[in-house]
Each structure stands twice: as structure tokens, then as C-alpha cells.
Design an enzyme around this catalytic site. Structure first.
Site, PDB file in Angstrom:
ATOM      1  N   LYS A   1      50.127  93.187 -63.053  1.00  0.00           N
ATOM      2  CA  LYS A   1      49.678  94.221 -62.119  1.00  0.00           C
ATOM      3  C   LYS A   1      48.461  94.979 -62.646  1.00  0.00           C
ATOM      4  CE  LYS A   1      54.414  94.929 -60.483  1.00  0.00           C
ATOM      5  NZ  LYS A   1      55.583  95.835 -60.538  1.00  0.00           N
TER       6      LYS A   1
ATOM      7  N   ASP B   1      43.562  86.894 -77.088  1.00  0.00           N
ATOM      8  CA  ASP B   1      43.441  88.169 -77.783  1.00  0.00           C
ATOM      9  C   ASP B   1      42.418  88.943 -76.967  1.00  0.00           C
ATOM     10  OD1 ASP B   1      42.681  90.334 -79.334  1.00  0.00           O
ATOM     11  OD2 ASP B   1      42.825  89.255 -81.227  1.00  0.00           O
ATOM     12  N   HIS B   2      42.881  89.911 -76.177  1.00  0.00           N
ATOM     13  CA  HIS B   2      41.969  90.516 -75.199  1.00  0.00           C
ATOM     14  C   HIS B   2      40.787  91.219 -75.847  1.00  0.00           C
ATOM     15  CE1 HIS B   2      44.602  94.005 -76.067  1.00  0.00           C
ATOM     16  NE2 HIS B   2      43.555  94.734 -75.748  1.00  0.00           N
TER      17      HIS B   2
ATOM     18  N   ASP C   1      64.007  80.847 -62.305  1.00  0.00           N
ATOM     19  CA  ASP C   1      64.733  80.996 -63.565  1.00  0.00           C
ATOM     20  C   ASP C   1      64.140  79.972 -64.529  1.00  0.00           C
ATOM     21  OD1 ASP C   1      66.440  80.887 -65.728  1.00  0.00           O
ATOM     22  OD2 ASP C   1      68.277  80.869 -64.539  1.00  0.00           O
TER      23      ASP C   1
ATOM     24  N   LYS D   1      35.995  91.655 -75.177  1.00  0.00           N
ATOM     25  CA  LYS D   1      35.204  92.881 -75.063  1.00  0.00           C
ATOM     26  C   LYS D   1      33.735  92.624 -75.386  1.00  0.00           C
ATOM     27  CE  LYS D   1      39.032  96.070 -75.855  1.00  0.00           C
ATOM     28  NZ  LYS D   1      38.959  96.669 -74.523  1.00  0.00           N
TER      29      LYS D   1
ATOM     30  N   HIS E   1      44.069  91.263 -83.900  1.00  0.00           N
ATOM     31  CA  HIS E   1      42.799  91.910 -83.559  1.00  0.00           C
ATOM     32  C   HIS E   1      41.901  92.130 -84.772  1.00  0.00           C
ATOM     33  CE1 HIS E   1      44.792  92.381 -79.832  1.00  0.00           C
ATOM     34  NE2 HIS E   1      45.380  93.526 -80.062  1.00  0.00           N
TER      35      HIS E   1
ATOM     36  N   GLY F   1      55.961  85.398 -64.945  1.00  0.00           N
ATOM     37  CA  GLY F   1      55.979  86.826 -65.245  1.00  0.00           C
ATOM     38  C   GLY F   1      55.129  87.598 -64.252  1.00  0.00           C
TER      39      GLY F   1
END
Length: 497
Positions: free
Chosen positions: A20, A178-179, A86, A183, A241, A13
Site C-alpha cells: 500500500k 535493498d531500497h 494460501d 535512492k 544498507h 502479500g
């Protein structure tokens, strides 16, 4: 943050938005800190027929706001390679295996490999099965797979996906991101409790009246209407979250802060969360969907008018609820949660509301510990002091600390932290299958109850903090939401609730 390990990263991906916006900038920050040094390489894969040169141009654009020097950027980009791929074609994995072996020798990577699946979850099982069949994971070093949410759409689908993965990778090598767990202030919760006896000694139903967790988003669904309309706020935010934060707040502190001990504590806390029946869901949870509204002279469309959203949609864009934890520490303490889109203000914060120790009506404020997670980070604690020249009344005093902008700029971003943890093999800030499984068990009963409920969906005007039912939910226990940013706008005539 200076631990360095040789590693080959395969990014499935690689042409996507996540790569990006988050991954390439995080890789570059780790490169600057020498966490990634000369001994790393990245293979980007996707369907697009890019060349290595074009791939590197895309990455250069992604890191431009970090102002790399020309030599620095050149040194970084030479570690990136692209292969058009692919995921269903076995021959492509053979080509991938050859490139991986070549880069392993070229950069002396010791057979350490990390597979980041930044793709739709429906491809996860297929990719790992093909990686195994092509013997790409048969190396002397570590082999770790990284997965983005959502991990399943309910317990049944999550369990099926977990079984597919564990046929290839042991649980210890599966890193579910889990971003929020990357934090700063989320990671600070256990430190706050473990190193401050003043707080931990009060951390129970004897002293705490209620706990409030708010994940508020000011934006609507934007261009994600098609995805969001199949998901909703309950699955998008509560299952992962919010329940992760709840587990960190509610868990018993381990005697040793190890990965295994913290995971055991979190799982035990989640298993103590009461799983509701349909009647209890109706009593303790509310949902809502935003309609057109205006805030501060800006006009917003309703959810059903958003692109790619069903005009008759019953998908919730807001959830508020009361969780109850059936153990000795938390029995009787409501854990209120709420999350939604197109609310008044973007922000994530936790409010720990302490019990009043006196019935004296002159005490106007409760003692409240607030943990600010985003957009600012820090703490505040509200206390009661004597009002000036008046022996019988009190005045609120706030002790507050927020990280300043310079400190925030130098703080590792969530993906940077988490990628570093994967490279070093630390799974503390990732969700173990046992946590995922229990979270789905909790959420599935809520979803099922709502799916059987054909009553009109409560609504709230865009720019407000949710439907009236969310305020009634806490009021019936004599409580109120501590954070009410909409009040400021209402008082100035900039919002109609």
C-alpha cells in the site's frame, strides 16, 4: 524512464503495508510514464477474501495523493486482479496458473512474469517451490523473483534460503531489493567518482583520513517492537544498507560500468573488509540501547518500555563501528559507521574526511566531502581559504549543492526506480548472493562476540546521537564524528546529553 516491457506481476502479500505505501504508488508512477502501458497486469494474492473490486478500491486509496484523473485511475485499476491464496495449498497455485494464463493472453504479455514476495522470508522457499510445481514459471518469456529483506538471519540461514531459491530460479533472475540502492544519491556515488578526476585522483589512503557513514533514525521502534527485538540494529541496518554503501565507496572503479563489472567490484571490496575476532570486535564496535529522554520538549519512552519489547531486552538499537579494508587503496583508513533509532535527527549521509597537508595549527578545518542521501539530497565540500585581513589564519569555505524541492518531487522514488530495473532486467542496483554472503560473514562474527558478552549494555538517552562509547571509538584515533546534530539542541538547552 520510458522503456516498456509487457509483464504480468504476481504480488504475494498484496494486502500488506509495503504494498500500500510503496508498491501501488510506484506502479502508478510507472503507468503514468508508460513504462507500464496497456500490456501489463497485476495479480494480488493474500489470505484475505477480497474481491477484485475491493482490491481496486484499496489501490485507488493508495494512489490518491498523486491526484489521478478519473479516466487515468480507471485505466490503471482495470489491470489489477485479486486471488485469495494460501501459500501452502497446492490447489491455489493451480487456480493462480489459470488466471495467469488468461491474463497473459488478454493483455498480450509474451509470457513475461515477475513474482514479488512481499511476505515474511520464511515463506520464500515454499512459494517458489510451489510456483515451479504448478508450472507457472514455464513460459517463453522472462521469470523473475523479487525478495524483500531480511535475506536470512545469519550466513547459515541465508545460504539455506539461497539454495532453495536457486533450485527454481537462476541467480540472474533473483532480485533482492535493498531500497537504499534505489535512492538518487546512492546511485550517484559511482558517477561522482567516475566522472570527476578531481575526486577520484584523491580517492585513496594517500589523501583520505577517514570515511564516515551515518544512517540515523529519529523514530523509535513504533509498532515493530516484536520484530525488532528479534533483529536489532546490526542485522537490520549494518548487514545490508551500510555495507552496500561501503562497497560502493571502497570498490575499484571498473573500466566499464556494466552490471557484472560493478558487482565484481563490490564483492571484491566486501571481501577485503577485515573479519574481526572477538577481541577485535570489542576494540572496534560498540552498541547501545535507548532509554527515556526528551528532545525539544518532547518526551520519549525507553526501548524496554516500547510495545512488544522484552522488559529485559539486550537488543541493540544503536551500532557504531570501525571497519578496516585490507587492500592497497584503503589500508589504514578507518571506515566509521553508525546507525540507530531514536537519535536526534533523521538523516543518511556520508562524510569523506581528507588528510591535512600541513601541520599548521592555524588551519582549523579539514577538507570534507559530504554526500547527503536523505532527507535532502546533494553534496557539500568544505575547503580552507585565507581569512579576511589576516595572512596567517584560514577560514572554512563551503561549496554546497542541494536538490530543490521541485526537483526532488520530480525525481523517481526508490521503489519506482527498482521496479523499472526489474522489468527491464537490470540487476545493477540489487544485491547479488555473493554480496549477501560476504556481508553475513562480516556481521556474524560481531553478533557472535556480542552474544558471548554479558556486560551491561551501554545506553543513550532518546534524542541524543548514541552512547558515549560511540564518540570514544573515533576519538581514540584522534577523530570525531563530523555530523553532530545534537549540538544545536544542547546549545539551546533543548537536550541533555
Amino acid at each position: 524512464m520510458n522503456n516498456s516491457e509487457p509483464v504480468l506481476m504476481m504480488l504475494f502479500g498484496a494486502t500488506g503495508d509495503l504494498a500500500k505505501r510503496k508498491l501501488y504508488p510506484a506502479f502508478f508512477r510507472l503507468f503514468r510514464q508508460q513504462v507500464l502501458n496497456n500490456h501489463f497486469a497485476v495479480i494480488g494474492t493474500a489470505r484475505r477474501p477480497w474481491s477484485d473490486d475491493h482490491f481496486r478500491e484499496v489501490i485507488a486509496d493508495a494512489i490518491a495523493d498523486q491526484n489521478p484523473t478519473e479516466p487515468e485511475q480507471s485505466a490503471f485499476l482495470q489491470h489489477f486482479y485479486y486471488q485469495s491464496h494460501d501459500v501452502g495449498d497446492a490447489s491455489h497455485y493451480q487456480t493462480l496458473a489459470k488466471l495467469a494464463d488468461k491474463l497473459d493472453q488478454q493483455y498480450q504479455l509474451a509470457g513475461n512474469r515477475m513474482y514479488y514476495l512481499a511476505m515474511a522470508p520464511r515463506f520464500f522457499g515454499q512459494i517458489v517451490t510451489q510456483l515451479k510445481a504448478a508450472k507457472i514459471i514455464d513460459t517463453a518469456g522472462f521469470n523473475r523473483v523479487v525478495l524483500e529483506k531480511p535475506f536470512g538471519t545469519d550466513y547459515e540461514s541465508a545460504n539455506k534460503l539461497s539454495q532453495e531459491l536457486t533450485q527454481v530460479f537462476p541467480e540472474k533472475d533473483i532480485f533482492r531489493i535493498d531500497h537504499y540502492l534505489g535512492k538518487e544519491m546512492i546511485q550517484n556515488i559511482l558517477t561522482l567518482r567516475a566522472t570527476n578526476s578531481l575526486l577520484e585522483s584523491q580517492w585513496s589512503n594517500q589523501y583520505i583520513d577517514n570515511v564516515q557513514i551515518t544512517f540515523a533514525e529519529a523514530l523509535g521502534v513504533e509498532q515493530r517492537g516484536g520484530y525488532y527485538d528479534q533483529t536489532g540494529a546490526l542485522k537490520d541496518m549494518v548487514q545490508n544498507h551500510i555495507l552496500q554503501v561501503l562497497s560502493l565507496l571502497a570498490m575499484e572503479l571498473p573500466t566499464k560500468m556494466s552490471e557484472a563489472a560493478i558487482r565484481t567490484g563490490k564483492v571484491a571490496a566486501l571481501k577485503a573488509v577485515r573479519i574481526y575476532n572477538a577481541a577485535e570486535v570489542a576494540e572496534n564496535f560498540v552498541r547501545g540501547q535507548y532509554t527515556a529522554g526528551s528532545l525539544n520538549n518532547a518526551q520519549f519512552a525507553g526501548y524496554r518500555e516500547e510495545p512488544a519489547v522484552d522488559p529485559q531486552s539486550r537488543t541493540e538499537t544503536f551500532v557504531a563501528g570501525k571497519f578496516q579494508i585490507d587492500n592497497e587503496r584503503w589500508q589504514g583508513v578507518p571506515f566509521y559507521v553508525r546507525t540507530g533509532k531514536r537519535l536526534t535527527e533523521k538523516g543518511t549521509r556520508i562524510n569523506i574526511v581528507f588528510k591535512n597537508l600541513t601541520a599548521n595549527a592555524a588551519i582549523a578545518t579539514q577538507n570534507i566531502l559530504t554526500i547527503y542521501i536523505q532527507p535532502t539530497e546533494g553534496f557539500s565540500l568544505s575547503l580552507n581559504g585565507k581569512a579576511l585581513d589576516n595572512q596567517s589564519t584560514t577560514t572554512p569555505i563551503r561549496l554546497s549543492y542541494r536538490h530543490d524541492s521541485q526537483m526532488m518531487a520530480n525525481t523517481p522514488e526508490a521503489y519506482e526506480r527498482l521496479l523499472h530495473d526489474i522489468i527491464t532486467g537490470d540487476a545493477t542496483n540489487f544485491t547479488h548472493w555473493d554480496e549477501v554472503a560476504q556481508s553475513w560473514r562480516i556481521v556474524d562474527t560481531i553478533r557472535q562476540a556480542w552474544d558471548q558478552d554479558d556486560q551491561p549494555l551501554p545506553t543513550y538517552a532518546a534524542g541524543t546521537m548514541g552512547p558515549k562509547a560511540a564518540f570514544d571509538l573515533v576519538a581514540k584515533n584522534g577523530n570525531q564524528w563530523i555530523w553532530q546534530p545534537d549540538t544545536w539542541f544542547v546549545e539551546r538547552g533543548l537536550l541533555n546529553r
